[in-house]
Design a protein around this motif. Structure first.
Motif, PDB file in Angstrom:
ATOM      1  N   ILE A 111       0.844  -1.199   0.000  1.00 18.22           N
ATOM      2  CA  ILE A 111       0.000   0.000   0.000  1.00 18.22           C
ATOM      3  C   ILE A 111       0.878   1.247   0.000  1.00 18.22           C
ATOM      4  O   ILE A 111       0.687   2.158  -0.805  1.00 18.22           O
ATOM      5  N   TRP A 112       1.853   1.280   0.899  1.00 18.58           N
ATOM      6  CA  TRP A 112       2.737   2.437   0.970  1.00 18.58           C
ATOM      7  C   TRP A 112       3.571   2.560  -0.297  1.00 18.58           C
ATOM      8  O   TRP A 112       3.783   3.668  -0.795  1.00 18.58           O
ATOM      9  N   VAL A 165      -1.396   2.761   8.324  1.00 19.70           N
ATOM     10  CA  VAL A 165      -1.423   2.188   6.974  1.00 19.70           C
ATOM     11  C   VAL A 165      -2.094   3.160   6.009  1.00 19.70           C
ATOM     12  O   VAL A 165      -1.535   3.522   4.976  1.00 19.70           O
ATOM     13  N   TYR A 166      -3.303   3.595   6.347  1.00 22.69           N
ATOM     14  CA  TYR A 166      -4.092   4.399   5.421  1.00 22.69           C
ATOM     15  C   TYR A 166      -3.880   5.902   5.585  1.00 22.69           C
ATOM     16  O   TYR A 166      -4.389   6.687   4.799  1.00 22.69           O
ATOM     17  N   GLY A 167      -3.099   6.310   6.569  1.00 20.65           N
ATOM     18  CA  GLY A 167      -2.782   7.722   6.737  1.00 20.65           C
ATOM     19  C   GLY A 167      -1.882   8.260   5.641  1.00 20.65           C
ATOM     20  O   GLY A 167      -1.710   9.480   5.515  1.00 20.65           O
ATOM     21  N   ILE A 168      -1.332   7.386   4.832  1.00 18.54           N
ATOM     22  CA  ILE A 168      -0.514   7.819   3.696  1.00 18.54           C
ATOM     23  C   ILE A 168      -1.342   8.672   2.738  1.00 18.54           C
ATOM     24  O   ILE A 168      -0.804   9.455   1.963  1.00 18.54           O
ATOM     25  N   GLY A 169      -2.661   8.556   2.836  1.00 24.46           N
ATOM     26  CA  GLY A 169      -3.541   9.386   2.007  1.00 24.46           C
ATOM     27  C   GLY A 169      -3.341  10.870   2.261  1.00 24.46           C
ATOM     28  O   GLY A 169      -3.444  11.688   1.341  1.00 24.46           O
ATOM     29  N   TYR A 170      -3.056  11.227   3.507  1.00 21.41           N
ATOM     30  CA  TYR A 170      -2.774  12.633   3.817  1.00 21.41           C
ATOM     31  C   TYR A 170      -1.545  13.120   3.060  1.00 21.41           C
ATOM     32  O   TYR A 170      -1.574  14.153   2.406  1.00 21.41           O
ATOM     33  N   VAL A 171      -0.475  12.368   3.179  1.00 22.66           N
ATOM     34  CA  VAL A 171       0.795  12.762   2.560  1.00 22.66           C
ATOM     35  C   VAL A 171       0.653  12.821   1.040  1.00 22.66           C
ATOM     36  O   VAL A 171       1.041  13.797   0.399  1.00 22.66           O
ATOM     37  N   THR A 172       0.084  11.782   0.472  1.00 20.65           N
ATOM     38  CA  THR A 172      -0.043  11.706  -0.984  1.00 20.65           C
ATOM     39  C   THR A 172      -0.900  12.837  -1.535  1.00 20.65           C
ATOM     40  O   THR A 172      -0.505  13.497  -2.509  1.00 20.65           O
ATOM     41  N   SER A 173      -2.047  13.077  -0.926  1.00 22.14           N
ATOM     42  CA  SER A 173      -2.937  14.116  -1.446  1.00 22.14           C
ATOM     43  C   SER A 173      -2.315  15.505  -1.313  1.00 22.14           C
ATOM     44  O   SER A 173      -2.458  16.336  -2.213  1.00 22.14           O
TER      45      SER A 173
END
Length: 185
Positions: free
Chosen positions: A57-58, A132-140
């Motif tokens: 995922i990452w 795991v899913y907090g990468i959405g913050y960084v990516t967006s």
């Protein structure tokens, strides 16, 4: 000042590339090690499946950020390259605006799921799923900054005509085009 910013951006993306490599190596070691243990010793590492999934995922999201920085995402320029400059500018504006909108939606979706994911614990490893899913913050945020940068350059008139087509030719395709042009001569 500008040189410092460019240097920071360069090292940020070098760190992201390093994280991609680390995630890939970790996935290979965990999955291969688990398969090896299952077939040779009839046992396995319980956290291997879950952690390799999280690494994937990452790896996907970090890879998307790196690809956007290198303009490595897929694109079709068949129509765009035949438009006049104003048409290219309109298409680039629409494209970047839509991507920025999607990044805002991605950030909002991650925020909406934050409370649920922070209280949700992974079954085997036992970590909060926000890791795991907090990468959405960084990516967006990172991809949104890229969209805003391109929009700013477009609206301020500092973008070159060559940059209006956001597709980078692949090396193999360039070789094919040279052969076709050589055959016409």
């Amino acid at each position: 000042m500008q040189k410092n910013i460019e240097s920071a951006i360069h090292w940020f993306f070098k760190a992201l590339e390093f994280l991609v490599v680390v995630a890939m190596v970790a996935m290979v070691v965990m999955v291969f090690g688990n398969v090896l243990l299952r077939y040779t010793m009839n046992s396995g590492i319980t956290v291997s499946d879950e952690m390799s999934r999280y690494c994937f995922i990452w790896l996907t999201y970090i890879g998307a950020m790196v690809a956007m920085h290198e303009r490595g995402h897929l694109g079709v320029d068949t129509l765009i390259k035949h438009l006049p400059v104003i048409g290219k500018k309109v298409c680039l504006f629409l494209s970047e605006s839509i991507m920025l909108f999607c990044n805002v939606l991605f950030f909002m979706g991650t925020y909406e799921m934050h409370e649920l994911q922070s209280s949700n614990v992974s079954p085997v490893v036992g970590i909060s799923m926000i890791w795991v899913y907090g990468i959405g913050y960084v990516t967006s945020v990172v991809m949104g900054i890229f969209n805003l940068h391109v929009l700013w350059r477009l609206l301020s008139g500092t973008i070159t005509e060559a940059e209006l087509v956001q597709v980078v030719e692949t090396e193999g395709l360039a070789d094919v085009e040279k052969q076709i042009e050589g055959g016409r001569a």
